[in-house]
Design a protein around this motif. Structure first.
Motif, PDB file in Angstrom:
ATOM      1  N   THR A  76       5.417  19.093 -38.182  1.00 16.65           N
ATOM      2  CA  THR A  76       5.825  17.729 -38.286  1.00 16.65           C
ATOM      3  C   THR A  76       4.697  17.065 -39.235  1.00 16.65           C
ATOM      4  O   THR A  76       3.398  17.146 -38.898  1.00 16.65           O
ATOM      5  CB  THR A  76       5.553  17.119 -37.026  1.00 16.65           C
ATOM      6  N   PRO A  77       5.297  16.028 -40.262  1.00 16.18           N
ATOM      7  CA  PRO A  77       4.307  15.392 -41.140  1.00 16.18           C
ATOM      8  C   PRO A  77       3.861  14.231 -40.248  1.00 16.18           C
ATOM      9  O   PRO A  77       3.833  14.177 -38.936  1.00 16.18           O
ATOM     10  CB  PRO A  77       5.210  14.876 -42.288  1.00 16.18           C
ATOM     11  N   ARG A  78       3.185  13.255 -40.857  1.00 14.95           N
ATOM     12  CA  ARG A  78       2.329  12.084 -40.138  1.00 14.95           C
ATOM     13  C   ARG A  78       3.623  11.434 -39.145  1.00 14.95           C
ATOM     14  O   ARG A  78       4.744  11.134 -39.658  1.00 14.95           O
ATOM     15  CB  ARG A  78       1.987  11.052 -41.116  1.00 14.95           C
ATOM     16  N   THR A  79       3.293  11.197 -37.880  1.00  8.83           N
ATOM     17  CA  THR A  79       4.161  10.662 -37.131  1.00  8.83           C
ATOM     18  C   THR A  79       3.516   9.468 -36.307  1.00  8.83           C
ATOM     19  O   THR A  79       2.297   9.597 -35.835  1.00  8.83           O
ATOM     20  CB  THR A  79       4.740  11.683 -36.171  1.00  8.83           C
ATOM     21  N   LEU A  80       4.335   8.342 -36.282  1.00  7.88           N
ATOM     22  CA  LEU A  80       3.724   7.402 -35.565  1.00  7.88           C
ATOM     23  C   LEU A  80       4.682   6.758 -34.264  1.00  7.88           C
ATOM     24  O   LEU A  80       5.943   6.971 -34.279  1.00  7.88           O
ATOM     25  CB  LEU A  80       3.749   5.883 -36.729  1.00  7.88           C
ATOM     26  N   TRP A  81       4.043   6.421 -33.260  1.00  9.15           N
ATOM     27  CA  TRP A  81       4.765   5.919 -32.049  1.00  9.15           C
ATOM     28  C   TRP A  81       4.118   4.519 -31.527  1.00  9.15           C
ATOM     29  O   TRP A  81       2.843   4.258 -31.577  1.00  9.15           O
ATOM     30  CB  TRP A  81       4.709   6.930 -30.939  1.00  9.15           C
ATOM     31  N   LEU A  82       5.000   3.720 -31.027  1.00  6.71           N
ATOM     32  CA  LEU A  82       4.711   2.613 -30.448  1.00  6.71           C
ATOM     33  C   LEU A  82       5.333   2.479 -29.126  1.00  6.71           C
ATOM     34  O   LEU A  82       6.482   2.367 -29.263  1.00  6.71           O
ATOM     35  CB  LEU A  82       4.922   1.358 -31.578  1.00  6.71           C
ATOM     36  N   GLY A  83       4.486   1.995 -28.086  1.00  5.78           N
ATOM     37  CA  GLY A  83       5.400   1.943 -26.879  1.00  5.78           C
ATOM     38  C   GLY A  83       4.665   0.890 -26.008  1.00  5.78           C
ATOM     39  O   GLY A  83       3.412   0.413 -26.158  1.00  5.78           O
ATOM     40  N   LEU A  84       5.612   0.469 -24.811  1.00 10.99           N
ATOM     41  CA  LEU A  84       4.914   0.030 -23.910  1.00 10.99           C
ATOM     42  C   LEU A  84       4.821   0.880 -22.513  1.00 10.99           C
ATOM     43  O   LEU A  84       5.451   1.700 -22.281  1.00 10.99           O
ATOM     44  CB  LEU A  84       5.806  -1.198 -23.450  1.00 10.99           C
ATOM     45  N   ARG A  85       3.340   0.526 -21.789  1.00 11.22           N
ATOM     46  CA  ARG A  85       3.250   1.346 -20.441  1.00 11.22           C
ATOM     47  C   ARG A  85       3.256   0.301 -19.328  1.00 11.22           C
ATOM     48  O   ARG A  85       2.582  -0.546 -19.487  1.00 11.22           O
ATOM     49  CB  ARG A  85       2.124   2.148 -20.567  1.00 11.22           C
ATOM     50  N   TYR A  86       3.910   0.505 -18.313  1.00  8.91           N
ATOM     51  CA  TYR A  86       3.958  -0.308 -17.046  1.00  8.91           C
ATOM     52  C   TYR A  86       3.508   0.367 -15.916  1.00  8.91           C
ATOM     53  O   TYR A  86       4.082   1.705 -15.747  1.00  8.91           O
ATOM     54  CB  TYR A  86       5.292  -1.040 -16.590  1.00  8.91           C
ATOM     55  N   ARG A  87       2.218  -0.075 -15.339  1.00 11.22           N
ATOM     56  CA  ARG A  87       1.636   0.563 -14.222  1.00 11.22           C
ATOM     57  C   ARG A  87       2.011  -0.159 -13.013  1.00 11.22           C
ATOM     58  O   ARG A  87       1.607  -1.143 -12.922  1.00 11.22           O
ATOM     59  CB  ARG A  87      -0.021   0.767 -14.646  1.00 11.22           C
ATOM     60  N   LEU A  88       2.115   0.785 -11.942  1.00 10.01           N
ATOM     61  CA  LEU A  88       2.344  -0.017 -10.441  1.00 10.01           C
ATOM     62  C   LEU A  88       1.070   0.099  -9.896  1.00 10.01           C
ATOM     63  O   LEU A  88       0.362   1.223  -9.941  1.00 10.01           O
ATOM     64  CB  LEU A  88       3.290   0.843  -9.839  1.00 10.01           C
ATOM     65  N   ARG A  89       0.463  -0.960  -9.399  1.00 11.36           N
ATOM     66  CA  ARG A  89      -0.858  -1.058  -8.929  1.00 11.36           C
ATOM     67  C   ARG A  89      -0.743  -1.272  -7.353  1.00 11.36           C
ATOM     68  O   ARG A  89      -0.111  -2.086  -7.155  1.00 11.36           O
ATOM     69  CB  ARG A  89      -1.770  -1.897  -9.785  1.00 11.36           C
TER      70      ARG A  89
END
Length: 89
Positions: A76-89
């Motif tokens: 795999t060449p250069r790979t970019l990801w963008l995401g949101l993380r929701y945490r239950l606290r």
């Protein structure tokens, strides 16, 4: 290498793969490769953060295999990801 301050954080990783043979007769050698990966997280609220990740930042050539007629398969060449993380606290 990593840096954290509360929920804010970033890290950088270097990976090196030495030359190796693709076949059992040691006749087809794959080149070595050096790649850099990065991860960053930025909190938006107490439970929600935006995260970005990049693999193979320099878009290095990483050989994964050699087919019968000598065609080099690349990982795999250069790979970019963008995401949101929701945490239950």
């Amino acid at each position: 290498m990593a840096w954290h301050r509360g929920d804010l954080g970033a890290s950088l990783t270097a990976r090196y793969a030495s030359p190796q043979y693709e076949d059992d007769q040691n006749s087809r050698e794959l080149a070595d490769a050096l790649t850099f990966d990065a991860v960053a997280a930025l909190p938006l609220t107490r439970n929600l953060s935006v995260e970005g990740r990049a693999e193979n930042l320099a878009d290095a050539r990483v050989e994964a295999g050699i087919s019968g007629p000598g065609v080099i398969e690349r990982a795999t060449p250069r790979t970019l990801w963008l995401g949101l993380r929701y945490r239950l606290r």
